[in-house]
Write a protein that holds these residues in place. Structure first.
Motif, PDB file in Angstrom:
ATOM      1  N   ILE A 264       0.864  -1.186   0.000  1.00 46.22           N
ATOM      2  CA  ILE A 264       0.000   0.000   0.000  1.00 46.22           C
ATOM      3  C   ILE A 264       0.896   1.230   0.000  1.00 46.22           C
ATOM      4  CG2 ILE A 264      -1.741   1.332   1.258  1.00 46.22           C
ATOM      5  CD1 ILE A 264      -2.942  -1.171   0.275  1.00 46.22           C
ATOM      6  N   GLN A 265       0.596   2.188  -0.842  1.00 49.58           N
ATOM      7  CA  GLN A 265       1.349   3.434  -0.843  1.00 49.58           C
ATOM      8  C   GLN A 265       0.399   4.618  -0.834  1.00 49.58           C
ATOM      9  OE1 GLN A 265       3.387   2.922  -4.752  1.00 49.58           O
ATOM     10  NE2 GLN A 265       2.419   4.859  -5.342  1.00 49.58           N
ATOM     11  N   SER A 266       0.926   5.772  -0.467  1.00 53.23           N
ATOM     12  CA  SER A 266       0.167   7.010  -0.508  1.00 53.23           C
ATOM     13  C   SER A 266       0.473   7.719  -1.825  1.00 53.23           C
ATOM     14  CB  SER A 266       0.550   7.916   0.667  1.00 53.23           C
ATOM     15  OG  SER A 266      -0.166   9.133   0.605  1.00 53.23           O
ATOM     16  N   GLY A 267      -0.559   7.956  -2.622  1.00 51.36           N
ATOM     17  CA  GLY A 267      -0.359   8.581  -3.916  1.00 51.36           C
ATOM     18  C   GLY A 267      -0.103   7.556  -5.004  1.00 51.36           C
ATOM     19  N   ASN A 268      -0.047   8.038  -6.244  1.00 50.67           N
ATOM     20  CA  ASN A 268       0.004   7.128  -7.389  1.00 50.67           C
ATOM     21  C   ASN A 268       1.314   7.200  -8.156  1.00 50.67           C
ATOM     22  OD1 ASN A 268      -0.302   9.648  -8.490  1.00 50.67           O
ATOM     23  ND2 ASN A 268      -1.951   9.086  -9.892  1.00 50.67           N
ATOM     24  N   ALA A 269       2.417   7.533  -7.479  1.00 52.68           N
ATOM     25  CA  ALA A 269       3.706   7.618  -8.158  1.00 52.68           C
ATOM     26  C   ALA A 269       4.203   6.237  -8.556  1.00 52.68           C
ATOM     27  CB  ALA A 269       4.735   8.308  -7.259  1.00 52.68           C
ATOM     28  N   LEU A 270       4.570   6.084  -9.810  1.00 54.51           N
ATOM     29  CA  LEU A 270       5.190   4.837 -10.257  1.00 54.51           C
ATOM     30  C   LEU A 270       6.625   4.740  -9.766  1.00 54.51           C
ATOM     31  CD1 LEU A 270       3.823   4.665 -13.908  1.00 54.51           C
ATOM     32  CD2 LEU A 270       3.458   2.938 -12.142  1.00 54.51           C
ATOM     33  N   TYR A 271       7.345   5.868  -9.830  1.00 52.38           N
ATOM     34  CA  TYR A 271       8.718   5.895  -9.315  1.00 52.38           C
ATOM     35  C   TYR A 271       8.635   6.062  -7.803  1.00 52.38           C
ATOM     36  CZ  TYR A 271      13.560   7.366  -8.572  1.00 52.38           C
ATOM     37  OH  TYR A 271      14.866   7.460  -8.124  1.00 52.38           O
ATOM     38  N   HIS A 272       8.912   4.969  -7.084  1.00 53.06           N
ATOM     39  CA  HIS A 272       8.687   4.941  -5.642  1.00 53.06           C
ATOM     40  C   HIS A 272       9.892   4.301  -4.956  1.00 53.06           C
ATOM     41  CE1 HIS A 272       6.440   4.006  -1.865  1.00 53.06           C
ATOM     42  NE2 HIS A 272       5.756   5.073  -2.220  1.00 53.06           N
ATOM     43  N   PRO A 273      11.051   4.999  -4.978  1.00 56.66           N
ATOM     44  CA  PRO A 273      12.276   4.406  -4.429  1.00 56.66           C
ATOM     45  C   PRO A 273      12.372   4.582  -2.922  1.00 56.66           C
ATOM     46  CG  PRO A 273      12.758   6.575  -5.269  1.00 56.66           C
ATOM     47  CD  PRO A 273      11.282   6.335  -5.535  1.00 56.66           C
ATOM     48  N   LEU A 274      13.275   3.820  -2.334  1.00 57.38           N
ATOM     49  CA  LEU A 274      13.560   3.950  -0.904  1.00 57.38           C
ATOM     50  C   LEU A 274      14.941   3.362  -0.658  1.00 57.38           C
ATOM     51  CD1 LEU A 274      12.048   4.834   1.774  1.00 57.38           C
ATOM     52  CD2 LEU A 274      11.651   2.395   2.138  1.00 57.38           C
ATOM     53  N   SER A 275      15.819   4.137  -0.055  1.00 61.54           N
ATOM     54  CA  SER A 275      17.150   3.627   0.262  1.00 61.54           C
ATOM     55  C   SER A 275      17.087   2.817   1.556  1.00 61.54           C
ATOM     56  CB  SER A 275      18.138   4.779   0.427  1.00 61.54           C
ATOM     57  OG  SER A 275      17.878   5.489   1.630  1.00 61.54           O
ATOM     58  N   ASP A 276      18.112   2.020   1.805  1.00 56.80           N
ATOM     59  CA  ASP A 276      18.163   1.240   3.038  1.00 56.80           C
ATOM     60  C   ASP A 276      18.193   2.153   4.258  1.00 56.80           C
ATOM     61  OD1 ASP A 276      18.064  -1.128   1.675  1.00 56.80           O
ATOM     62  OD2 ASP A 276      20.217  -1.503   1.743  1.00 56.80           O
ATOM     63  N   VAL A 277      18.863   3.298   4.128  1.00 57.53           N
ATOM     64  CA  VAL A 277      18.921   4.261   5.247  1.00 57.53           C
ATOM     65  C   VAL A 277      17.527   4.807   5.527  1.00 57.53           C
ATOM     66  CG1 VAL A 277      19.798   6.494   5.989  1.00 57.53           C
ATOM     67  CG2 VAL A 277      21.327   4.880   4.857  1.00 57.53           C
ATOM     68  N   GLN A 278      16.801   5.163   4.482  1.00 56.87           N
ATOM     69  CA  GLN A 278      15.437   5.664   4.660  1.00 56.87           C
ATOM     70  C   GLN A 278      14.538   4.592   5.266  1.00 56.87           C
ATOM     71  OE1 GLN A 278      14.954   6.788   0.508  1.00 56.87           O
ATOM     72  NE2 GLN A 278      14.664   8.920   1.101  1.00 56.87           N
ATOM     73  N   ARG A 279      14.756   3.343   4.868  1.00 54.95           N
ATOM     74  CA  ARG A 279      13.946   2.256   5.399  1.00 54.95           C
ATOM     75  C   ARG A 279      14.161   2.111   6.902  1.00 54.95           C
ATOM     76  NH1 ARG A 279      11.417  -1.556   2.876  1.00 54.95           N
ATOM     77  NH2 ARG A 279      12.603  -1.336   0.949  1.00 54.95           N
ATOM     78  N   ILE A 280      15.424   2.190   7.341  1.00 56.85           N
ATOM     79  CA  ILE A 280      15.739   2.088   8.768  1.00 56.85           C
ATOM     80  C   ILE A 280      15.099   3.234   9.540  1.00 56.85           C
ATOM     81  CG2 ILE A 280      17.600   2.213  10.460  1.00 56.85           C
ATOM     82  CD1 ILE A 280      19.351   0.738   8.383  1.00 56.85           C
ATOM     83  N   ASP A 281      15.190   4.430   8.976  1.00 61.05           N
ATOM     84  CA  ASP A 281      14.599   5.603   9.640  1.00 61.05           C
ATOM     85  C   ASP A 281      13.083   5.462   9.727  1.00 61.05           C
ATOM     86  OD1 ASP A 281      14.767   8.507  10.581  1.00 61.05           O
ATOM     87  OD2 ASP A 281      13.428   8.687   8.854  1.00 61.05           O
ATOM     88  N   ARG A 282      12.473   4.966   8.669  1.00 55.50           N
ATOM     89  CA  ARG A 282      11.020   4.794   8.663  1.00 55.50           C
ATOM     90  C   ARG A 282      10.588   3.766   9.699  1.00 55.50           C
ATOM     91  NH1 ARG A 282       8.181   2.571   3.276  1.00 55.50           N
ATOM     92  NH2 ARG A 282       9.034   0.613   4.084  1.00 55.50           N
ATOM     93  N   ALA A 283      11.375   2.671   9.804  1.00 55.89           N
ATOM     94  CA  ALA A 283      11.024   1.630  10.772  1.00 55.89           C
ATOM     95  C   ALA A 283      11.228   2.106  12.200  1.00 55.89           C
ATOM     96  CB  ALA A 283      11.862   0.379  10.502  1.00 55.89           C
TER      97      ALA A 283
END
Length: 315
Positions: free
Chosen positions: A200-219
């Motif tokens: 599930i994502q917010s918005g309809n962007a096809l380009y939806h990247p996430l770095s490992d650093v961002q993933r850790i921060d999000r978690a």
């Protein structure tokens, strides 16, 4: 970009493809590639990304051009045969009917030269990734990834499968699923296979990247993706249809990823929406904390379940 407002093409959240499972199934070769009414917008979005952030959406190692050419040749054979309304052969090869750049690549030759995988990527809505076996395992050696689902092509480039999957709960190095995936790659011969993933994502962007650093921060911080609380307005279901096939000459493996984006609210128009919503909610409720963190749904799972339950009760 605008996405469909009708009934979803694929509903793996109905229970056919559970999250955090391998779920590979044999694939009919005639169904290898999917083409729908969004072909031209998808290709236009790819061209925009190639023009604006080329280094983030295309990578290649030296020595992969022959394998890239294999991919292009396979598509040039498959597409006009199965999709003659949208793909046709020309004196220069193959073109997409109505697409920009058919007569000229339109992509910076200085960035990519004549990379066949780039040309191949501009024929289909799928992203295309080539995996090659060496002493470290199956490595990502070339890829056109314009529509990533919360991962970074640059970070995964050159890395073996066990490292690529390291952030996925239960799929890290040394786990049984990681070993099974390597065996499946080793054993893949003429039979193509497919699997589905979803989020599930917010918005309809096809380009939806996430770095490992961002993933850790999000978690760690666990922010909501829907700060205004309006899930019906902003929630999109992101379905990945993935296929694997071994290239006949190089023996590399081609991994394709086709993204389907549907507003969550379109489920209300499904002919079996009550059962679909109940199954969807049930799968969300089975996810543990690590899985929710990985999917970025820790703060929103209960609200998503409530929306789905309400949809089911209104059926």
């Amino acid at each position: 970009m605008n996405q469909r407002q009708t009934v979803p093409t694929h509903t793996p959240y109905y229970g056919s493809s559970k999250l955090f499972t391998i779920g590979l199934k044999p694939l009919d070769p005639d169904r290898w590639i999917e083409v729908d009414d969004h072909l031209l917008p998808y290709l236009a979005e790819k061209r925009r990304l190639y023009a604006e952030i080329p280094e983030r959406v295309f990578v290649e190692e030296d020595g992969t051009r022959d394998a890239q050419r294999e991919v292009l040749d396979l598509l040039a054979e498959h597409l006009p045969t199965h999709f003659p309304q949208t793909h046709r052969r020309t004196s220069n090869g193959i073109e997409v009917v109505g697409a920009d750049g058919n007569s000229d690549s339109g992509i910076g030759a200085g960035e990519f030269g004549d990379a066949p995988l780039v040309a191949a990527s501009l024929l289909v809505q799928e992203d295309l990734v080539i995996m090659r076996r060496d002493e470290s395992g199956w490595r990502l050696v070339a890829g056109s990834l314009c529509f990533p689902s919360s991962w970074s092509l640059i970070e995964k480039f050159g890395r073996p499968l066990q490292e690529i999957h390291a952030p996925v709960p239960g799929f890290g190095p040394g786990t049984r699923p990681a070993e099974l995936i390597n065996r499946m790659f080793d054993g893949l011969q003429g039979q193509a296979v497919e699997r589905y993933n979803w989020s599930i994502q917010s918005g309809n962007a096809l380009y939806h990247p996430l770095s490992d650093v961002q993933r850790i921060d999000r978690a760690t911080n666990r922010p909501s993706r829907f700060p205004d609380g309006d899930i019906n307005a902003h929630a999109f279901i992101r379905v990945e249809r993935q296929t694997l096939r071994k290239l006949p000459t190089s023996r590399d493996i081609l991994f394709t990823i086709r993204i389907h984006l549907d507003p969550l609210r379109v489920l209300a128009g499904h002919h079996d929406r009550a059962a679909l919503a109940v199954s969807f909610a049930a799968q969300l409720k089975t996810l543990d904390l690590a899985q929710l963190d990985y999917k970025g749904m820790t703060s929103d799972r209960d609200r998503l379940v409530a929306v789905l339950n309400h949809m089911a009760s209104d059926a």
